[in-house]
Design a protein around this motif. Structure first.
Motif, short mmCIF file in Angstrom:
data_model
loop_
_atom_site.label_atom_id
_atom_site.label_comp_id
_atom_site.label_asym_id
_atom_site.label_seq_id
_atom_site.Cartn_x
_atom_site.Cartn_y
_atom_site.Cartn_z
N GLU A 3 0.78 -1.20 0.03
CA GLU A 3 0.14 0.23 0.12
C GLU A 3 0.92 1.16 0.00
OE1 GLU A 3 -3.91 2.12 2.66
OE2 GLU A 3 -2.83 0.27 3.33
N LEU A 4 0.41 2.27 -0.78
CA LEU A 4 1.02 3.68 -0.93
C LEU A 4 0.17 4.46 -0.37
CD1 LEU A 4 3.46 5.68 -1.41
CD2 LEU A 4 2.52 5.27 -3.90
N SER A 5 0.13 5.54 0.25
CA SER A 5 -0.64 6.24 0.67
C SER A 5 -0.05 7.91 0.72
CB SER A 5 -1.44 6.22 1.89
OG SER A 5 -0.47 6.32 3.17
N VAL A 6 -0.85 8.44 -0.18
CA VAL A 6 -0.18 9.97 0.00
C VAL A 6 -1.33 10.97 0.65
CG1 VAL A 6 0.31 11.87 -1.58
CG2 VAL A 6 1.01 9.66 -2.07
N SER A 7 -1.18 11.38 1.98
CA SER A 7 -2.18 12.17 2.51
C SER A 7 -1.88 13.61 2.69
CB SER A 7 -2.51 11.24 3.97
OG SER A 7 -2.43 9.97 3.39
N ASP A 8 -2.84 14.59 2.80
CA ASP A 8 -2.64 15.89 3.33
C ASP A 8 -3.18 16.19 4.56
OD1 ASP A 8 -1.28 16.74 0.93
OD2 ASP A 8 -2.94 16.60 -0.21
N PHE A 9 -2.36 16.67 5.50
CA PHE A 9 -2.98 17.14 6.92
C PHE A 9 -2.89 18.43 7.04
CE2 PHE A 9 -1.84 12.56 6.87
CZ PHE A 9 -2.97 12.05 7.80
N PRO A 10 -3.71 19.41 6.67
CA PRO A 10 -3.69 20.84 6.81
C PRO A 10 -3.28 21.30 8.15
CG PRO A 10 -5.61 20.26 5.56
CD PRO A 10 -5.01 18.85 6.35
N ASN A 11 -3.78 20.59 9.19
CA ASN A 11 -3.44 21.17 10.38
C ASN A 11 -2.39 20.57 11.11
OD1 ASN A 11 -5.77 23.16 10.57
ND2 ASN A 11 -7.11 21.28 10.69
N LEU A 12 -1.50 19.81 10.60
CA LEU A 12 -0.46 19.08 11.16
C LEU A 12 0.63 20.07 11.49
CD1 LEU A 12 0.40 16.19 12.04
CD2 LEU A 12 1.41 16.09 9.91
N SER A 13 1.12 20.05 12.89
CA SER A 13 2.24 21.00 13.04
C SER A 13 3.37 19.91 13.73
CB SER A 13 1.60 21.88 14.32
OG SER A 13 2.78 22.71 14.55
N ILE A 14 4.34 19.82 12.73
CA ILE A 14 5.49 19.04 13.24
C ILE A 14 6.66 19.86 12.82
CG2 ILE A 14 6.80 16.81 12.91
CD1 ILE A 14 4.18 16.32 14.46
N GLU A 15 7.76 20.02 13.95
CA GLU A 15 8.89 20.58 13.38
C GLU A 15 9.67 19.80 12.33
OE1 GLU A 15 10.05 23.64 14.62
OE2 GLU A 15 7.78 23.71 15.76
N THR A 16 10.71 20.48 11.84
CA THR A 16 11.43 19.68 10.83
C THR A 16 12.76 19.38 11.23
OG1 THR A 16 12.14 21.68 9.67
CG2 THR A 16 10.22 21.05 8.90
N ASP A 17 12.93 19.58 12.62
CA ASP A 17 14.41 18.91 13.06
C ASP A 17 14.09 17.54 13.02
OD1 ASP A 17 13.81 18.41 16.27
OD2 ASP A 17 12.68 19.87 15.45
N ARG A 18 15.49 16.74 13.07
CA ARG A 18 15.35 15.52 12.88
C ARG A 18 14.80 14.66 14.25
NH1 ARG A 18 18.25 11.74 10.10
NH2 ARG A 18 19.44 13.70 8.84
N ARG A 19 14.97 15.10 15.41
CA ARG A 19 14.29 14.62 16.60
C ARG A 19 12.93 14.70 16.53
NH1 ARG A 19 16.05 16.00 22.91
NH2 ARG A 19 14.55 14.42 23.91
N SER A 20 12.31 15.90 16.21
CA SER A 20 10.95 15.62 16.20
C SER A 20 10.21 14.98 14.93
CB SER A 20 10.30 17.36 15.79
OG SER A 20 10.65 18.18 16.92
N LEU A 21 11.05 14.83 13.97
CA LEU A 21 10.46 14.24 12.81
C LEU A 21 10.54 12.40 13.34
CD1 LEU A 21 11.89 15.82 9.46
CD2 LEU A 21 9.29 15.38 10.16
N ASN A 22 11.81 12.20 13.88
CA ASN A 22 11.87 10.64 14.23
C ASN A 22 10.78 10.39 15.29
OD1 ASN A 22 13.98 10.28 12.40
ND2 ASN A 22 15.39 10.32 13.94
#
Length: 211
Positions: A72-91
């Motif tokens: 399965e491959l999903s491509v999903s948009d989350f307009p209200n998602l708030s995640i910092e782009t630093d490695r620790r937050s992303l991981n």
């Protein structure tokens, strides 16, 4: 229905292919969502609203269900998602996704690795239950979540064809975008919010055509 194309055979020339070569498998190609992905057989496409542990969004899904394995491959948009782009937050975010996916199949996300893909920080993870192996690759780009998922029976772990198909599905996924002349494609992504500068000039343009 969003525009996408399924090609049985592609002709490519790039930094990955010194000479033009035929790729003889089913390939999902999306101009709108900037990717190209391998499937062993033609998948089914669906789309709609989703409500996940990390928020509400809209998802497009390409899914292939075989007797002993699911791709399965999903491509999903989350307009209200708030995640910092630093490695620790992303991981941390990626591990949450991996654990959620694994737990749905009574497995644990026991192995994982962060990766960099065209300047974007991604994640590879997986685990197993008594019956199933689960594997996922995840990339979050401008609140758009790309996730590749595989669920396979443990009994297939010595099936060389299946192992090869899983490897191709997970590792042949690639981002692409239109070149300036709109006639060819480049490997990588157009400029994203997480990139500090514009991508380099396309030096590996390739064309797609049905054989």
């Amino acid at each position: 229905m969003k525009k996408f194309i399924i090609l049985a055979t592609l002709i490519l020339s790039s930094v990955y292919f010194v000479n033009a070569q035929e790729v003889k498998h089913k390939t999902v190609f999306s101009d709108e969502y900037n990717f190209m992905a391998y499937f062993p057989e033609i998948p089914t496409f669906t789309e709609g609203d989703v409500n996940t542990i990390y928020g509400k969004g809209y998802s497009r899904n390409w899914k292939l269900e075989l007797p002993d394995i699911v791709y399965e491959l999903s491509v999903s948009d989350f307009p209200n998602l708030s995640i910092e782009t630093d490695r620790r937050s992303l991981n941390t975010f990626y591990k949450t996704i991996c654990n959620d996916f694994a737990s749905q199949n009574n497995a644990d996300c026991g192995t994982y690795n962060s990766v960099a893909f065209f300047g974007e920080k991604g994640f590879e993870g997986g685990g197993r239950s008594k019956e199933f192996f689960v594997n996922t690759h995840v990339y979050l780009i401008n609140n758009r979540l790309y996730q590749l998922k595989v669920i396979s029976l443990v009994s297939l772990n010595k099936d060389s064809k299946t192992i090869n198909d899983i490897s191709n599905f997970l590792n042949d996924f690639i981002f692409i975008y239109k070149s300036k002349d709109e006639k060819k494609y480049c490997y990588g992504l157009p400029q994203t919010n997480s990139q500090s500068s514009k991508p380099k000039e396309c030096t590996s343009a390739f064309t797609l055509r049905e054989n």
